[in-house]
Design an enzyme around this catalytic site. Sequence first.
Site, PDB file in Angstrom:
ATOM      1  N   GLU A   5       0.817  -1.170   0.021  1.00 32.25           N
ATOM      2  CA  GLU A   5       0.143   0.008  -0.031  1.00 32.25           C
ATOM      3  C   GLU A   5       0.771   1.232   0.170  1.00 32.25           C
ATOM      4  OE1 GLU A   5      -2.759  -0.511   3.306  1.00 32.25           O
ATOM      5  OE2 GLU A   5      -4.035  -1.844   1.732  1.00 32.25           O
ATOM      6  N   GLU A  31      -6.431  -8.144  -0.813  1.00 25.50           N
ATOM      7  CA  GLU A  31      -6.995  -8.352   0.680  1.00 25.50           C
ATOM      8  C   GLU A  31      -8.317  -7.851   0.791  1.00 25.50           C
ATOM      9  OE1 GLU A  31      -4.486  -5.718   3.404  1.00 25.50           O
ATOM     10  OE2 GLU A  31      -2.776  -6.236   2.297  1.00 25.50           O
TER      11      GLU A  31
HETATM   12  C1  GLA Z   1      -4.167  -3.027   4.764  1.00 24.78           C
HETATM   13  C2  GLA Z   1      -2.565  -3.771   4.945  1.00 24.78           C
HETATM   14  C3  GLA Z   1      -2.604  -4.516   5.811  1.00 24.78           C
HETATM   15  C4  GLA Z   1      -3.413  -4.470   6.953  1.00 24.78           C
HETATM   16  C5  GLA Z   1      -4.872  -4.315   6.320  1.00 24.78           C
HETATM   17  C6  GLA Z   1      -5.826  -3.974   7.790  1.00 24.78           C
HETATM   18  O1  GLA Z   1      -4.767  -3.234   3.640  1.00 24.78           O
HETATM   19  O2  GLA Z   1      -2.015  -3.690   3.610  1.00 24.78           O
HETATM   20  O3  GLA Z   1      -1.393  -5.008   6.130  1.00 24.78           O
HETATM   21  O4  GLA Z   1      -2.967  -3.509   7.728  1.00 24.78           O
HETATM   22  O5  GLA Z   1      -4.902  -2.915   5.934  1.00 24.78           O
HETATM   23  O6  GLA Z   1      -7.031  -3.688   7.250  1.00 24.78           O
END
Ligand code: GLA
Length: 670
Positions: free
Chosen positions: A149, A302
Amino acid sequence: MDKFFDKFYYGGDYNPNQFPKEIWYEDMRLFKLAGVNIVTLPVFSWASLQPSENEYDFSWLDEIFDLVEQNGIDICLATSTAAQPAWMSKRYPEVCPVDENGVRVKHGWRVNFCPNSEVYRHFASKLAGKLAEHYKDRKSIKVWHIGNEYGPVCYCDTCAGKFREWLKKKYKTIENLNKAWNLQFWGHTVYDWDEVLPPSNIAGGKIVHQARALDYFRFMNDSVLECYLLEKEEIRKHTPNIPITTNLMGTYKPLDYFKWAKEMDIVSWDSYPRANDPMSNIAMRHDLMRGLKEGQSFMLMEQTPSQQNWQAYNSLKKPGIMRLWSYQAIAHGADTVMFFQMRRSHGGCEKFHGALIAHVGHENTRVFRECAELGAELPKLKEIIGSRVKAKAAILFDWENWHALELSSGPSKDLKYVPEINRYHSAFYNNNVTVDVINPSFDLSKYDVVVAPVLYMVREGVAENIKEYVKNGGTFITTFFSGIVDENDYVTMKGYPGELRDLLGIWAEEIDPLFPEDKNGIVMQENDLGLSGEYECKLICDIIHSEGAKVLGVYKDNFYMGMPCLTVNEYGKGKAYYVATAPSAEFMDAFIKGICQQKNILPKYTFDKGIEFTERENEHGKYLFVLNHNTCEASIDLADDKFVDLLTSKEYSGKATLPKYGVLVLKKIN
Ligand code: GLA
Ligand code: ZN
């Protein structure tokens, strides 16, 4: 390329190094029970992989690799570079970023580095290279996951210096820069490059020269992207054939993902809607992520199996919702379903974030059962991998326009870009007309309808692209406050909507923002869209004159009562609509329905409210995804078409009824 994987991947972020070894074995047992076939390793483990400047230790990761591979599970290999080790920030404080107030941010968070720090870049790309060299022969690695991210923005002196270099390359002379940023305004002319500063938090964050802030956004985007590219280069040297991605975040403002997607083999993204997010908004973000690479399928990297921890109210996904939303992602082009995370953290700020395996550690939980049920189903979707979502309509989305629009001082603080995108997207969604969300510079010729909500900034080539499309028979819709500025935020002197004025056949003389409690109305005139009567509108009312366009609707109130607010102009073989205000959802649904009816792109199936469907297609066939978002039964009428449900092998034709949160994945058989 359309197809990267030969399995439908199911799994997600796995952080075994947070737990004692006995637990790893238990994890393997549980993964098998849940149908997990891929794990993402080791996203946040830089400090363990490189305990000091000259020391690397991959032995613990080797062990995990062996175990995971012995259990037949594949790997999404992360480079671990999103959070630098403490020793690095201590020894090289310039690695930490500086905020808008000029304060150096302390070590301790993640994605907390200066993207122009040579030290960060050196160590991050070196680690990526070392991992690639070390693991290059492991057949289990199916995809690379660089960083995590991305998104730091920094205002340090290094960044300021690099910004000046970036500007010199772009503008060549200081005169050109003064002109591009209109620095005559308020007497801000500069005579030397060292007088050029990044925007900072002066006067409570007020921006004097929008063009400067826009260039800083472009520069920061390029700077962060360079970090990704440096790692990518190292990885490619050792594993040229493994696809590379980084996990994006949907409508994330600081980075121009269209630029990023060009450098990614496959798009992946993290979907974290609020429990009460409208379904169409979630769909919009999937459509945007698919649009980044002009329709190529993507990875759902995710999502949470149950709840988040970082929102204000982290409500649970109710029984059936995780499955339904997973299928929604697939319906919009996802080729994987992956979670953050496999096991709930023991401590730290994400300990209450949902996971496949709960703190209690066994499989007898609702969440585990639901995950295992989905894990048992997904292999049935193998044949859809790489298939394309079919869309005949497109919405234009532009990060530069987003920044420019929201940097603008006036006309209204309530005017925001993404809600206007959603206003149009949700109207298509409610009519079950699939849309691609794409960049204004993309090829528009394959679409019947193209919408550009608030196209405030018309960048070079964009007006030509749209006009060419309409000339050849396309239908184009744009809205109030469009065609106002060029890419340096210089306002058109040709009368609004500037370069789009002849296309739309109107002149916008004034722009009237309404107070939140005020509204106006659209009174429909004669039209062939099937609209009649009156509809509410709010937010902004452009006062426009027709210069050849046909008036389809007029304002109900205010001093511009009776003046046009909805027009259509014939242009070449096509039509261009101008919607001069922000209409109610009721208008939007009827208007978009009317347009789609005319273009003959309304779905051939009829459906109850709350039923969503999309179609994906590849060389194996056509697949209709039908989702019931209602809390009760609902139906779709499939007419004479015959289908088989890939999930149950049941055949369907005519009326099909789905239970609450039900899903059908129908392959066409006639
Ligand atoms: C992000 C991150 C993860 C985690 C999630 C929690 O998407 O990439 O490492 O912290 O948030 O929602
Ligand atoms: Zn910096």
